[in-house]
Design an enzyme around this catalytic site. Structure first.
Site, PDB file in Angstrom:
ATOM      1  N   HIS A  54      78.269 105.855  14.545  1.00  0.00           N
ATOM      2  CA  HIS A  54      77.281 105.197  13.680  1.00  0.00           C
ATOM      3  C   HIS A  54      76.793 106.045  12.507  1.00  0.00           C
ATOM      4  O   HIS A  54      76.045 105.568  11.662  1.00  0.00           O
ATOM      5  CB  HIS A  54      76.059 104.786  14.503  1.00  0.00           C
ATOM      6  CG  HIS A  54      75.229 105.970  14.950  1.00  0.00           C
ATOM      7  ND1 HIS A  54      74.242 106.523  14.158  1.00  0.00           N
ATOM      8  CD2 HIS A  54      75.246 106.710  16.073  1.00  0.00           C
ATOM      9  CE1 HIS A  54      73.703 107.539  14.795  1.00  0.00           C
ATOM     10  NE2 HIS A  54      74.298 107.688  15.959  1.00  0.00           N
ATOM     11  N   ARG A  95      75.656 108.055   9.240  1.00  0.00           N
ATOM     12  CA  ARG A  95      75.727 107.758   7.801  1.00  0.00           C
ATOM     13  C   ARG A  95      76.822 108.543   7.088  1.00  0.00           C
ATOM     14  O   ARG A  95      77.509 108.010   6.223  1.00  0.00           O
ATOM     15  CB  ARG A  95      74.380 108.091   7.142  1.00  0.00           C
ATOM     16  CG  ARG A  95      73.438 106.921   7.039  1.00  0.00           C
ATOM     17  CD  ARG A  95      72.195 107.307   6.235  1.00  0.00           C
ATOM     18  NE  ARG A  95      71.479 106.130   5.799  1.00  0.00           N
ATOM     19  CZ  ARG A  95      70.741 105.354   6.570  1.00  0.00           C
ATOM     20  NH1 ARG A  95      70.630 105.618   7.857  1.00  0.00           N
ATOM     21  NH2 ARG A  95      70.115 104.309   6.079  1.00  0.00           N
ATOM     22  N   GLU A 125      62.498 119.025  20.033  1.00  0.00           N
ATOM     23  CA  GLU A 125      63.916 119.213  19.667  1.00  0.00           C
ATOM     24  C   GLU A 125      64.005 119.963  18.334  1.00  0.00           C
ATOM     25  O   GLU A 125      64.649 119.524  17.381  1.00  0.00           O
ATOM     26  CB  GLU A 125      64.685 117.889  19.619  1.00  0.00           C
ATOM     27  CG  GLU A 125      66.193 118.084  19.747  1.00  0.00           C
ATOM     28  CD  GLU A 125      66.996 116.790  19.726  1.00  0.00           C
ATOM     29  OE1 GLU A 125      67.239 116.223  20.807  1.00  0.00           O
ATOM     30  OE2 GLU A 125      67.381 116.346  18.627  1.00  0.00           O
ATOM     31  N   HIS A 136      76.603  99.798  17.472  1.00  0.00           N
ATOM     32  CA  HIS A 136      75.280  99.936  16.835  1.00  0.00           C
ATOM     33  C   HIS A 136      75.002  98.706  15.968  1.00  0.00           C
ATOM     34  O   HIS A 136      75.929  98.130  15.385  1.00  0.00           O
ATOM     35  CB  HIS A 136      75.326 101.210  15.975  1.00  0.00           C
ATOM     36  CG  HIS A 136      74.017 101.676  15.430  1.00  0.00           C
ATOM     37  ND1 HIS A 136      73.325 100.987  14.470  1.00  0.00           N
ATOM     38  CD2 HIS A 136      73.281 102.789  15.692  1.00  0.00           C
ATOM     39  CE1 HIS A 136      72.219 101.647  14.159  1.00  0.00           C
ATOM     40  NE2 HIS A 136      72.169 102.751  14.901  1.00  0.00           N
ATOM     41  N   GLU A 139      69.921 114.191   8.379  1.00  0.00           N
ATOM     42  CA  GLU A 139      69.212 114.784   9.520  1.00  0.00           C
ATOM     43  C   GLU A 139      69.013 116.291   9.400  1.00  0.00           C
ATOM     44  O   GLU A 139      67.983 116.822   9.824  1.00  0.00           O
ATOM     45  CB  GLU A 139      69.949 114.441  10.826  1.00  0.00           C
ATOM     46  CG  GLU A 139      69.847 112.973  11.236  1.00  0.00           C
ATOM     47  CD  GLU A 139      70.864 112.065  10.546  1.00  0.00           C
ATOM     48  OE1 GLU A 139      71.699 112.580   9.764  1.00  0.00           O
ATOM     49  OE2 GLU A 139      70.828 110.852  10.772  1.00  0.00           O
ATOM     50  N   ASP A 151      65.078 114.431  14.034  1.00  0.00           N
ATOM     51  CA  ASP A 151      65.686 114.535  12.709  1.00  0.00           C
ATOM     52  C   ASP A 151      65.773 113.244  11.916  1.00  0.00           C
ATOM     53  O   ASP A 151      66.527 113.172  10.958  1.00  0.00           O
ATOM     54  CB  ASP A 151      67.101 115.089  12.887  1.00  0.00           C
ATOM     55  CG  ASP A 151      67.954 114.237  13.822  1.00  0.00           C
ATOM     56  OD1 ASP A 151      67.468 113.179  14.260  1.00  0.00           O
ATOM     57  OD2 ASP A 151      69.098 114.631  14.108  1.00  0.00           O
TER      58      ASP A 151
HETATM   59  C1  UD1 Z   1      69.050 106.219  12.421  1.00  0.00           C
HETATM   60  C2  UD1 Z   1      68.784 107.683  12.086  1.00  0.00           C
HETATM   61  C3  UD1 Z   1      69.857 108.559  12.703  1.00  0.00           C
HETATM   62  C4  UD1 Z   1      70.039 108.270  14.182  1.00  0.00           C
HETATM   63  C5  UD1 Z   1      70.254 106.791  14.401  1.00  0.00           C
HETATM   64  C6  UD1 Z   1      70.282 106.509  15.871  1.00  0.00           C
HETATM   65  C7  UD1 Z   1      67.756 108.137   9.896  1.00  0.00           C
HETATM   66  C8  UD1 Z   1      67.993 108.431   8.478  1.00  0.00           C
HETATM   67  N1  UD1 Z   1      68.844 107.895  10.649  1.00  0.00           N
HETATM   68  O1  UD1 Z   1      70.269 105.860  11.774  1.00  0.00           O
HETATM   69  O2  UD1 Z   1      69.487 109.919  12.559  1.00  0.00           O
HETATM   70  O3  UD1 Z   1      71.169 108.971  14.665  1.00  0.00           O
HETATM   71  O4  UD1 Z   1      69.157 106.065  13.811  1.00  0.00           O
HETATM   72  O5  UD1 Z   1      70.818 105.264  16.161  1.00  0.00           O
HETATM   73  O6  UD1 Z   1      66.629 108.133  10.322  1.00  0.00           O
HETATM   74  N2  UD1 Z   1      69.376  97.806  13.008  1.00  0.00           N
HETATM   75  C9  UD1 Z   1      69.018  96.628  13.603  1.00  0.00           C
HETATM   76  N3  UD1 Z   1      68.324  96.681  14.778  1.00  0.00           N
HETATM   77  C10 UD1 Z   1      68.015  97.832  15.389  1.00  0.00           C
HETATM   78  C11 UD1 Z   1      68.397  99.032  14.792  1.00  0.00           C
HETATM   79  C12 UD1 Z   1      69.064  99.016  13.592  1.00  0.00           C
HETATM   80  O7  UD1 Z   1      69.291  95.558  13.093  1.00  0.00           O
HETATM   81  O8  UD1 Z   1      67.393  97.810  16.473  1.00  0.00           O
HETATM   82  C13 UD1 Z   1      70.110  97.774  11.725  1.00  0.00           C
HETATM   83  C14 UD1 Z   1      69.237  97.405  10.522  1.00  0.00           C
HETATM   84  O9  UD1 Z   1      69.993  96.591   9.664  1.00  0.00           O
HETATM   85  C15 UD1 Z   1      69.011  98.757   9.846  1.00  0.00           C
HETATM   86  C16 UD1 Z   1      70.324  99.446  10.129  1.00  0.00           C
HETATM   87  O10 UD1 Z   1      70.656  99.063  11.459  1.00  0.00           O
HETATM   88  O11 UD1 Z   1      68.735  98.617   8.489  1.00  0.00           O
HETATM   89  C17 UD1 Z   1      70.355 100.935  10.031  1.00  0.00           C
HETATM   90  O12 UD1 Z   1      69.238 101.525  10.700  1.00  0.00           O
HETATM   91  P1  UD1 Z   1      68.673 102.949  10.191  1.00  0.00           P
HETATM   92  O13 UD1 Z   1      67.552 103.365  11.083  1.00  0.00           O
HETATM   93  O14 UD1 Z   1      68.411 102.882   8.742  1.00  0.00           O
HETATM   94  O15 UD1 Z   1      69.916 103.912  10.327  1.00  0.00           O
HETATM   95  P2  UD1 Z   1      70.746 104.361  11.602  1.00  0.00           P
HETATM   96  O16 UD1 Z   1      72.156 104.469  11.184  1.00  0.00           O
HETATM   97  O17 UD1 Z   1      70.390 103.535  12.758  1.00  0.00           O
HETATM   98  N1  UDP Z   2      72.546 104.813  23.753  1.00  0.00           N
HETATM   99  C1  UDP Z   2      72.160 103.651  24.425  1.00  0.00           C
HETATM  100  N2  UDP Z   2      72.869 102.503  24.228  1.00  0.00           N
HETATM  101  C2  UDP Z   2      73.943 102.451  23.396  1.00  0.00           C
HETATM  102  C3  UDP Z   2      74.312 103.636  22.699  1.00  0.00           C
HETATM  103  C4  UDP Z   2      73.579 104.799  22.889  1.00  0.00           C
HETATM  104  O1  UDP Z   2      71.211 103.674  25.196  1.00  0.00           O
HETATM  105  O2  UDP Z   2      74.546 101.385  23.271  1.00  0.00           O
HETATM  106  C5  UDP Z   2      71.769 106.051  23.973  1.00  0.00           C
HETATM  107  C6  UDP Z   2      72.572 107.269  24.363  1.00  0.00           C
HETATM  108  O3  UDP Z   2      72.763 107.346  25.750  1.00  0.00           O
HETATM  109  C7  UDP Z   2      71.695 108.396  23.827  1.00  0.00           C
HETATM  110  C8  UDP Z   2      71.090 107.801  22.589  1.00  0.00           C
HETATM  111  O4  UDP Z   2      71.184 106.390  22.732  1.00  0.00           O
HETATM  112  O5  UDP Z   2      70.641 108.694  24.719  1.00  0.00           O
HETATM  113  C9  UDP Z   2      71.831 108.251  21.373  1.00  0.00           C
HETATM  114  O6  UDP Z   2      71.412 107.490  20.304  1.00  0.00           O
HETATM  115  P1  UDP Z   2      72.264 107.318  19.004  1.00  0.00           P
HETATM  116  O7  UDP Z   2      73.696 107.564  19.290  1.00  0.00           O
HETATM  117  O8  UDP Z   2      71.853 106.004  18.440  1.00  0.00           O
HETATM  118  O9  UDP Z   2      71.648 108.429  18.048  1.00  0.00           O
HETATM  119  P2  UDP Z   2      71.877 109.999  17.897  1.00  0.00           P
HETATM  120  O10 UDP Z   2      71.763 110.634  19.220  1.00  0.00           O
HETATM  121  O11 UDP Z   2      73.215 110.181  17.272  1.00  0.00           O
HETATM  122  O12 UDP Z   2      70.790 110.396  16.959  1.00  0.00           O
END
Ligand code: UD1
Ligand code: UDP
Length: 383
Positions: A210, A212, A120, A243, A134, A98
């Site tokens: 985490h 949005r 999924e 996160h 999502e 998603d």
């Molecule tokens: C994204 C997904 C969400 C998922 C989540 C899992 C979308 C719209 N959202 O949201 O569905 O649940 O990932 O975690 O696709 N960042 C870092 N390093 C990283 C990862 C993220 O610095 O390794 C920071 C960056 O500043 C980035 C921000 O996190 O811009 C947000 O990342 P983004 O992928 O836009 O949104 P998530 O909230 O992570």
């Molecule tokens: N997870 C991880 N380290 C962390 C937090 C989450 O490995 O510090 C794993 C968690 O066990 C799960 C996945 O990340 O498998 C969930 O990801 P996240 O919560 O980022 O996204 P969502 O599932 O909400 O899309």
């Protein structure tokens, strides 16, 4: 017979955790040429998963920017995928779940007239604003996809309601496959704080948050409730791997810093996370993945959201929706911390999301679809 080329596309931590075991399963099949493309919508959090599963991508779009918007992620993925698909010419593209990467990956494949398999598939809340974005990503990918790999019967029924009945396979969720490889009895954590916690005599609450749609007031409410829980219950140790999103980092540190029993730590590698979950007392989370993993490990979950597209564990009694209001979150956590019967009623292992065979079933279904196998895979029956 010529092997079919199947390309997995993913970009964030949860997609990687759920797609890596499938990518590895595809690599084992002699009649499949398995390619892997990462968008790196996440960077560090993606690389950590790739390292644990020892998966080397064939393509890396490296798109992540700090505070990236939905439009920048989607457009950079879409443009980046053009070159990749022109060069690799896969027979099938697989996307997961998603995220923006998922939607852009499916759309790019569609523009190149390449069939799409959705891993999924079929999860729904029927509220287009929650989870945002999502829910709509799932619906849009469902409309594009040719093959739909549903974790549960309820997911399959959701697709039927949308008249999607062809190319649907009931497989279970690949996250349960992943979980079976990571949790071990004598695990040593990289962080001393996690090795030193007294999991038997203290109540360790594992927190993640985490989403949005929780940005702003809901996240403030959640953080305030968490601090109240730590203040009110001296036996609680709250562990929160935060996160890397700057929005989340700011909220967590603003409300939860400087408390002796609140441990804000860096995101954990997936094996560390799974082993911490296996040892903790209670999970409080807005994550999708944790809602699937914790029930398999017998851990009660309070979901920090107003709804869930994963109702199976709620029906099984191991997950409860706590919403995003401070008072409700506090009182639901208090009940589990003070009432042993209420806690025990939720603390039993259930596996509505999979049996560890999802990757095999998906690979079998792909072979069957391309005429490389005579029988369709057995459906996941739940247990
Ligand atoms: C994204 C997904 C969400 C998922 C989540 C899992 C979308 C719209 N959202 O949201 O569905 O649940 O990932 O975690 O696709 N960042 C870092 N390093 C990283 C990862 C993220 O610095 O390794 C920071 C960056 O500043 C980035 C921000 O996190 O811009 C947000 O990342 P983004 O992928 O836009 O949104 P998530 O909230 O992570
Ligand atoms: N997870 C991880 N380290 C962390 C937090 C989450 O490995 O510090 C794993 C968690 O066990 C799960 C996945 O990340 O498998 C969930 O990801 P996240 O919560 O980022 O996204 P969502 O599932 O909400 O899309």
């Amino acid at each position: 017979m010529k092997p079919v080329t199947v390309m997995t596309i993913f970009g964030t931590r949860p997609e990687a955790i759920k797609m890596a075991p499938l990518a590895l399963e595809l690599q084992k099949r002699s009649n499949i040429r398995a390619l892997c493309c990462v968008t790196a919508q996440h960077r560090e959090m993606l690389d950590s998963v790739l390292e644990i599963f020892k998966l080397k991508p064939d393509y890396d779009l490296n798109i992540m920017q700090p505070r990236q918007t939905l439009s920048t992620i989607t457009s950079k993925c879409l443009l980046g995928m053009d070159d990749v698909l022109n060069e690799a010419k896969p027979d099938l593209v697989l996307v997961h779940g998603d995220t923006s990467t998922t939607f852009a990956g499916a759309l790019a494949a569609f523009y190149h007239q390449i069939p799409v398999g959705h891993v999924e598939a079929g999860l729904r809340t029927y509220d287009k604003w929650s989870p945002f974005p999502e829910e709509m990503n799932r619906k849009m990918v469902g409309a594009i996809a040719d093959l739909h790999f549903c974790p549960t019967v309820a997911n399959e029924k959701n697709l039927q309601r949308e008249n999607i009945t062809q190319g649907v396979f009931l497989t279970g969720n690949t996250v349960i496959d992943a979980l079976q490889t990571t949790v071990v009895k004598d695990f040593t954590f990289a962080e001393d704080i996690l090795n030193n916690l007294d999991y038997q005599n203290r109540k360790v609450i594992l927190v993640t948050c985490h989403r949005r749609e929780n940005y702003g007031q809901p996240m403030t409410n959640i953080m305030t409730a968490l601090r109240r829980i730590a203040d009110a219950f001296p036996e609680v140790e709250l562990v929160y791997p935060v996160h890397l999103s700057p929005v989340v980092q700011e909220a967590a540190h603003k409300y939860l810093d400087n408390h002796p029993r609140i441990h804000l730590i860096a995101p954990l590698a997936v094996d560390e996370m799974h082993n911490l979950m296996a040892r903790c007392h209670l999970v409080m989370t807005d994550s999708g993945g944790l809602q699937e993993e914790a029930p398999a490990l017998g851990k009660p979950v309070l979901v920090l959201r107003k709804e869930t597209e994963r109702p199976e564990a709620v029906e099984a009694g191991t997950v409860k929706l706590a919403g995003v209001e401070e008072e409700v979150i506090f009182s639901m956590a208090s009940e589990l911390l003070t009432n042993p019967q209420a806690y025990q009623a939720m603390a039993h292992a259930v596996n509505p999301y999979g049996d560890g065979q999802a990757c095999r079933r998906i690979a079998d279904a792909i072979e069957w679809h391309f005429g490389l196998r005579s029988e369709a895979p057995d459906p996941f029956t739940g247990r």
